[in-house]
Enzyme design. Structure first.
Site, PDB file in Angstrom:
ATOM      1  N   THR A  41       0.817  -1.214   0.000  1.00  0.00           N
ATOM      2  CA  THR A  41       0.000   0.000   0.000  1.00  0.00           C
ATOM      3  C   THR A  41       0.850   1.265   0.000  1.00  0.00           C
ATOM      4  OG1 THR A  41      -1.735  -1.171   1.199  1.00  0.00           O
ATOM      5  CG2 THR A  41      -1.834   1.229   1.222  1.00  0.00           C
ATOM      6  N   TRP A  46       0.633   2.512   5.753  1.00  0.00           N
ATOM      7  CA  TRP A  46      -0.203   1.522   6.437  1.00  0.00           C
ATOM      8  C   TRP A  46       0.426   0.128   6.415  1.00  0.00           C
ATOM      9  CZ3 TRP A  46      -3.628   3.323   9.595  1.00  0.00           C
ATOM     10  CH2 TRP A  46      -4.265   4.556   9.329  1.00  0.00           C
ATOM     11  N   ARG A  55      -7.419 -12.779   1.627  1.00  0.00           N
ATOM     12  CA  ARG A  55      -8.819 -12.383   1.783  1.00  0.00           C
ATOM     13  C   ARG A  55      -9.644 -13.490   2.427  1.00  0.00           C
ATOM     14  NH1 ARG A  55      -9.042  -9.346  -4.157  1.00  0.00           N
ATOM     15  NH2 ARG A  55      -8.244  -7.338  -3.375  1.00  0.00           N
ATOM     16  N   GLY A  86     -26.750  -2.654  25.227  1.00  0.00           N
ATOM     17  CA  GLY A  86     -27.251  -1.314  25.508  1.00  0.00           C
ATOM     18  C   GLY A  86     -26.129  -0.389  25.947  1.00  0.00           C
ATOM     19  N   GLU A 139      -7.045  -5.323   2.649  1.00  0.00           N
ATOM     20  CA  GLU A 139      -6.949  -6.266   1.524  1.00  0.00           C
ATOM     21  C   GLU A 139      -8.077  -6.062   0.507  1.00  0.00           C
ATOM     22  OE1 GLU A 139      -4.094  -8.970   1.763  1.00  0.00           O
ATOM     23  OE2 GLU A 139      -3.798  -7.014   2.648  1.00  0.00           O
ATOM     24  N   GLY A 140      -8.536  -4.834   0.373  1.00  0.00           N
ATOM     25  CA  GLY A 140      -9.624  -4.513  -0.554  1.00  0.00           C
ATOM     26  C   GLY A 140     -10.894  -4.185   0.203  1.00  0.00           C
TER      27      GLY A 140
END
Length: 385
Positions: A133, A163, A250, A346, A370-371
């Site tokens: 990336t 990243w 993925r 809650g 990864e997309g």
């Protein structure tokens, strides 16, 4: 929900590694989750070392290289689900060397595999990183601009990555760069780079919404020399290797998302059984019961899709569309289940005294890394049955 449900028969070895990881998740990972989240940008090295000592950090490496020999994606998914049931960030961290290993196994020579993967075995296993990336290239990996210019005896890398998980802590990197800057996919080449290479530097830790156990940084390459023998595969072959890595990662991340979803479901179910509102346990209220039913239903469907995709990869099938389906379904299931968990608890679900709000933040990453989910839908549309 019985985590031991076997949609496909398991071997005794698979059951043993699943039980090992289930125990490790409950005894070592879950108790550390909140403190690691609060620490924000600190890698939990204590958990990493414990995982290395019992063989979790190298279970996915080939036996001939000293690893645990569970090289099939199906078993990797079983393991990932159990570990991420403990905590998504820590679970993904302790298996992260598998993401480095995939392109080395796919593109590397036997000598490269021995040199770069054998050191990852054993109780002193170092961390590694996959550097793809960039600030201007996320899901569109063909758009990377980091360059690899030929020079005597190898290449010179220049550029910036963003990243990058484990950057700064990693000893080794797989770096994707362009050997043909004017090309897109055809110009992408993979390289093996040591963290101590001259000209390689990292930025400060990037502060994230969730999964803080995995510290991300920018990585900078300023005239970094890489020897010819440290190129992975042929020039221009990197994109094909990266896409294969994405298919695997993925699906494995889909399993991680199933683990996170299961954690949210079980915690919400147990809370609903003991919490009393309007004179009866919360689980007896139809809205809550139906919400838990939706969570259970989605988890089971996501798990089956993830494991089907894993089986297809292990069989050598073209799974790009199926892998995208698995990741999309599982990641959105994790997001739904953690949201539903917060709703069920809650005000306590919104409180940092309980883990549900952290898990909701952690789950969001599964829809991005990864997309993104949008990219997954695009991939699926291009690989319709």
């Amino acid at each position: 929900m019985n985590a031991l449900t076997e949609p496909w028969p398991l071997t005794d070895e698979q059951r043993a590694v699943v039980q090992l990881c289930r125990d490790f998740a409950r005894n070592e990972i879950r108790p550390r989750g909140r403190a690691v989240d609060e620490a924000d940008v600190e890698t939990p090295l204590d958990v990493w070392r414990k995982a290395a000592e019992v063989g979790i950090t190298d279970f996915m490496l080939p036996g001939e290289l000293g690893g645990g020999a569970f090289t099939d994606v199906f078993t990797q998914c079983l393991v990932q689900e159990e570990l991420c049931f403990g905590d998504p960030g820590i679970g993904n961290l302790v298996c992260s060397n598998g993401f480095f290993a995939d392109p080395v196994l796919a593109l590397g020579t036997e000598e490269q595999q021995r040199r770069w993967l054998c050191p990852l075995v054993g109780p002193d296993a170092p961390m590694t990183a996959l550097a793809t990336t960039e600030p201007g290239a996320g899901s569109d990996a063909a758009a990377i601009t980091t360059s690899a210019r030929r020079t005597k005896g190898g290449y010179v890398l220049n550029g910036q990555k963003a990243w990058i998980s484990n950057a700064g802590a990693a000893r080794f990197y797989v770096v994707f760069a362009k050997t043909e800057p004017g090309e897109r996919a055809k110009g992408v080449t993979a390289f093996l780079v040591s963290a101590d290479a001259e000209g390689l530097s990292v930025g400060k830790p990037m502060r994230k919404m969730g999964q803080r156990a995995i510290v991300c940084r920018e990585v900078f390459f300023s005239d970094v020399f890489v020897a010819e023998e440290d190129r992975l595969g042929a020039e221009g072959a990197g994109f094909v290797g990266l896409m294969r890595t994405f298919d695997i990662s993925r699906v494995v991340l889909g399993a991680a998302a199933v683990g996170a979803a299961r954690a949210a479901f079980e915690y919400a179910r147990d809370y609903a059984c003991v919490r009393v509102q309007f004179g009866k346990p919360v689980i007896e209220h139809q809205a809550v019961a139906f919400r838990l039913a939706d969570m259970a239903n989605r988890i089971e469907a996501a798990r089956l899709l993830v494991l089907r995709a894993a089986r297809a990869i292990d069989a050598g099938a073209d799974v790009t569309g199926l892998a995208a389906m698995a990741k999309l379904t599982a990641s959105e299931t994790a997001m739904f289940c953690t949201w539903a968990g917060v709703q069920t608890l809650g005000g306590w679900g919104y409180s940092r005294e309980y883990p549900m709000e952290q898990w909701m933040r952690d789950a969001k990453l599964e829809e991005i890394e990864e997309g993104t989910s949008d990219i997954m839908r695009l991939v699926i549309s291009r690989h319709l049955p």
